[in-house]
Design a protein around this motif. Structure first.
Motif, PDB file in Angstrom:
ATOM      1  N   VAL A  52       0.854  -1.192   0.000  1.00 44.95           N
ATOM      2  CA  VAL A  52       0.000   0.000   0.000  1.00 44.95           C
ATOM      3  C   VAL A  52       0.890   1.241   0.000  1.00 44.95           C
ATOM      4  CG1 VAL A  52      -1.799   1.264   1.233  1.00 44.95           C
ATOM      5  CG2 VAL A  52      -1.783  -1.240   1.281  1.00 44.95           C
ATOM      6  N   ASP A  53       0.668   2.125  -0.967  1.00 48.49           N
ATOM      7  CA  ASP A  53       1.448   3.368  -1.044  1.00 48.49           C
ATOM      8  C   ASP A  53       0.602   4.414  -1.748  1.00 48.49           C
ATOM      9  OD1 ASP A  53       3.218   5.448  -1.479  1.00 48.49           O
ATOM     10  OD2 ASP A  53       4.897   4.123  -1.990  1.00 48.49           O
ATOM     11  N   MET A  65      -5.365 -12.290 -11.745  1.00 46.71           N
ATOM     12  CA  MET A  65      -4.500 -12.977 -10.786  1.00 46.71           C
ATOM     13  C   MET A  65      -4.187 -12.069  -9.606  1.00 46.71           C
ATOM     14  SD  MET A  65      -1.940 -14.722 -13.586  1.00 46.71           S
ATOM     15  CE  MET A  65      -0.781 -15.443 -12.431  1.00 46.71           C
ATOM     16  N   LEU A  66      -3.833 -10.821  -9.906  1.00 48.33           N
ATOM     17  CA  LEU A  66      -3.477  -9.889  -8.836  1.00 48.33           C
ATOM     18  C   LEU A  66      -4.661  -9.628  -7.918  1.00 48.33           C
ATOM     19  CD1 LEU A  66      -0.923  -8.246  -8.063  1.00 48.33           C
ATOM     20  CD2 LEU A  66      -2.037  -6.277  -9.118  1.00 48.33           C
ATOM     21  N   THR A  67      -5.852  -9.469  -8.481  1.00 46.24           N
ATOM     22  CA  THR A  67      -7.050  -9.224  -7.680  1.00 46.24           C
ATOM     23  C   THR A  67      -7.350 -10.400  -6.757  1.00 46.24           C
ATOM     24  OG1 THR A  67      -8.003  -7.786  -9.361  1.00 46.24           O
ATOM     25  CG2 THR A  67      -9.533  -8.778  -7.793  1.00 46.24           C
ATOM     26  N   GLU A  68      -7.162 -11.611  -7.264  1.00 46.26           N
ATOM     27  CA  GLU A  68      -7.445 -12.808  -6.481  1.00 46.26           C
ATOM     28  C   GLU A  68      -6.442 -13.013  -5.346  1.00 46.26           C
ATOM     29  OE1 GLU A  68      -9.877 -15.272  -6.685  1.00 46.26           O
ATOM     30  OE2 GLU A  68     -10.930 -13.875  -8.002  1.00 46.26           O
ATOM     31  N   ILE A  69      -5.204 -12.550  -5.554  1.00 44.66           N
ATOM     32  CA  ILE A  69      -4.124 -12.916  -4.632  1.00 44.66           C
ATOM     33  C   ILE A  69      -3.752 -11.790  -3.671  1.00 44.66           C
ATOM     34  CG2 ILE A  69      -1.678 -13.555  -4.519  1.00 44.66           C
ATOM     35  CD1 ILE A  69      -2.104 -14.968  -7.264  1.00 44.66           C
ATOM     36  N   ALA A  70      -3.575 -10.557  -4.170  1.00 45.56           N
ATOM     37  CA  ALA A  70      -2.900  -9.512  -3.400  1.00 45.56           C
ATOM     38  C   ALA A  70      -3.833  -8.401  -2.949  1.00 45.56           C
ATOM     39  CB  ALA A  70      -1.760  -8.924  -4.239  1.00 45.56           C
ATOM     40  N   VAL A  71      -3.319  -7.599  -2.017  1.00 44.39           N
ATOM     41  CA  VAL A  71      -3.970  -6.385  -1.548  1.00 44.39           C
ATOM     42  C   VAL A  71      -2.964  -5.266  -1.814  1.00 44.39           C
ATOM     43  CG1 VAL A  71      -4.832  -5.164   0.490  1.00 44.39           C
ATOM     44  CG2 VAL A  71      -5.294  -7.612   0.208  1.00 44.39           C
ATOM     45  N   CYS A  72      -3.256  -4.377  -2.784  1.00 40.63           N
ATOM     46  CA  CYS A  72      -2.219  -3.430  -3.189  1.00 40.63           C
ATOM     47  C   CYS A  72      -2.820  -2.185  -3.831  1.00 40.63           C
ATOM     48  CB  CYS A  72      -1.240  -4.094  -4.158  1.00 40.63           C
ATOM     49  SG  CYS A  72      -1.994  -4.764  -5.660  1.00 40.63           S
ATOM     50  N   GLY A  73      -1.942  -1.174  -4.000  1.00 39.84           N
ATOM     51  CA  GLY A  73      -2.343   0.104  -4.579  1.00 39.84           C
ATOM     52  C   GLY A  73      -2.451   1.180  -3.513  1.00 39.84           C
ATOM     53  N   THR A  74      -3.458   2.031  -3.619  1.00 38.00           N
ATOM     54  CA  THR A  74      -3.711   3.049  -2.601  1.00 38.00           C
ATOM     55  C   THR A  74      -4.389   2.407  -1.397  1.00 38.00           C
ATOM     56  OG1 THR A  74      -5.910   3.560  -3.445  1.00 38.00           O
ATOM     57  CG2 THR A  74      -4.050   4.786  -4.402  1.00 38.00           C
ATOM     58  N   THR A  75      -4.484   3.177  -0.312  1.00 42.39           N
ATOM     59  CA  THR A  75      -5.217   2.688   0.866  1.00 42.39           C
ATOM     60  C   THR A  75      -6.649   2.361   0.495  1.00 42.39           C
ATOM     61  OG1 THR A  75      -3.830   4.013   2.341  1.00 42.39           O
ATOM     62  CG2 THR A  75      -5.938   3.258   3.208  1.00 42.39           C
ATOM     63  N   SER A  76      -7.271   3.210  -0.310  1.00 43.20           N
ATOM     64  CA  SER A  76      -8.644   2.966  -0.740  1.00 43.20           C
ATOM     65  C   SER A  76      -8.745   1.685  -1.560  1.00 43.20           C
ATOM     66  CB  SER A  76      -9.148   4.159  -1.559  1.00 43.20           C
ATOM     67  OG  SER A  76     -10.453   3.926  -2.039  1.00 43.20           O
ATOM     68  N   ASP A  77      -7.782   1.475  -2.478  1.00 45.21           N
ATOM     69  CA  ASP A  77      -7.753   0.250  -3.279  1.00 45.21           C
ATOM     70  C   ASP A  77      -7.631  -0.980  -2.376  1.00 45.21           C
ATOM     71  OD1 ASP A  77      -7.801   1.722  -5.658  1.00 45.21           O
ATOM     72  OD2 ASP A  77      -5.604   1.696  -5.858  1.00 45.21           O
ATOM     73  N   ALA A  78      -6.730  -0.884  -1.403  1.00 43.76           N
ATOM     74  CA  ALA A  78      -6.468  -2.017  -0.521  1.00 43.76           C
ATOM     75  C   ALA A  78      -7.689  -2.353   0.327  1.00 43.76           C
ATOM     76  CB  ALA A  78      -5.276  -1.717   0.375  1.00 43.76           C
TER      77      ALA A  78
END
Length: 338
Positions: A216-217, A277-290
């Protein structure tokens, strides 16, 4: 689910525990011993659950695993768990110089022998008899006494998940785990294993800990997303995970990322990880995205402890620390979903 973190160091951990983080874990590698780091964690935390997730099971004897946990228990009673993993066959053979054939059977005995030491009472012999371990210890010094420290096993595929349910207190899941892999593969296998235990040993259900790739950044979300993609790609270079790849229908992108890995093209590796794949696996992007990603995965995360883990592949220590701090914004959402 408790919000957990791989050990981020004392300064960040103090902030995290104050903010509500409920667990810290540590891994095992050539530059960090899990039990040495656990001593640091115990000394710098007050309430959180702590343990290795994982320690290499075969690089130490059952005696060594149990003795380390017994010593730590004196300072942190009722806060410890022990996570054991087999490690890759070549690591056991080439790094540790130990046998690692039939890993499920071997780690099942390791867990049993560790428990024999942890549950040893003063004045009684410590005994365990199996194919790989034979223990008959008469410890005369009054230093023992039963400790019921949970023993969890790292499990990715069906066989190891079944073993974790049968002989362990639960499962430690990989950062690649998705909703489908938890629900359709790991949980049913662990529960099948648990039914093989005697009634006295059987818990209501196997405990679930698991890693969650988290980057998250708010100031550089695209870089965070790229770091998460690289982490996913790096994990998927391992052929042990082929059943997982086939389960999700990801053979083509994984073939591309493995080809990129062989040629040393880390950008192409990351680009091969699809948005799905990224949506299924990770939590990333902005705080709102996460937060949105985490909300969408409600019910598809480990039931007991989730370790929100910064990517480590080609990510420096400073940036990993920044990701760890940023992930604290997710604590309230995790608590609300518990």
């Amino acid at each position: 689910m408790r919000f957990g973190m791989p050990w981020p160091g004392a300064e960040i951990a103090g902030e995290a525990e104050e903010a509500g983080a409920g667990a810290f874990c540590v891994g095992d590698f050539v530059d960090h011993d899990p039990y040495t780091t656990l001593a640091e964690i115990v000394a710098n935390t007050d309430r959180a659950l702590v343990g290795p997730a994982i320690a290499y099971a075969f690089s130490r004897t059952p005696y060594a695993h149990a003795t380390a946990m017994r010593q730590l228990h004196a300072t942190a009673p009722d806060r410890l768990f022990l996570g054991l993993g087999t490690g890759a066959f070549r690591i056991n053979r080439d790094w540790f110089g130990v046998p690692a054939d039939r890993p499920a059977a071997r780690i099942a005995e390791t867990a049993g022998a560790v428990r024999a030491w942890l549950r040893a009472e003063n004045g009684a012999k410590v005994r365990y008899s199996g194919e790989f371990y034979e223990i008959d210890a008469d410890v005369r010094a009054p230093v023992l006494g039963r400790l019921d420290i949970p023993v969890l096993l790292a499990a990715f595929n069906t066989g190891m998940a079944t073993t974790a349910g049968r002989v362990g207190d639960g499962v430690i899941g990989h950062g690649l785990f998705t909703r489908s892999w938890w629900n359709d593969v790991v949980r049913p296998a662990a529960e099948r294993g648990a039914t093989e235990r005697g009634a006295a040993e059987r818990a209501a259900r196997p405990a679930e800990h698991g890693w969650i790739i988290t980057a998250v950044d708010d100031s550089a979300p695209e870089r965070a997303i790229a770091d998460a993609r690289r982490m996913v790609a790096f994990y998927l270079t391992v052929k042990t995970y082929d059943p997982y790849v086939e389960h999700h229908g990801w053979q083509e992108p994984v073939a591309r990322l493995r080809e990129a890995f062989r040629s040393g093209d880390t950008d192409a590796m990351a680009a091969s990880v699809t948005d799905d794949m990224l949506t299924e696996i990770a939590v990333c992007g902005t705080t709102s995205d996460a937060k949105a990603a985490l909300a969408a995965r409600s019910g598809a995360l480990p039931a007991d402890v989730g370790y929100f883990a910064p990517p480590s592949f080609l990510v420096g220590r400073k940036r990993r620390a920044a990701y760890a701090r940023s992930s604290l914004a997710l604590i309230d959402l995790v608590a609300a979903d518990s």
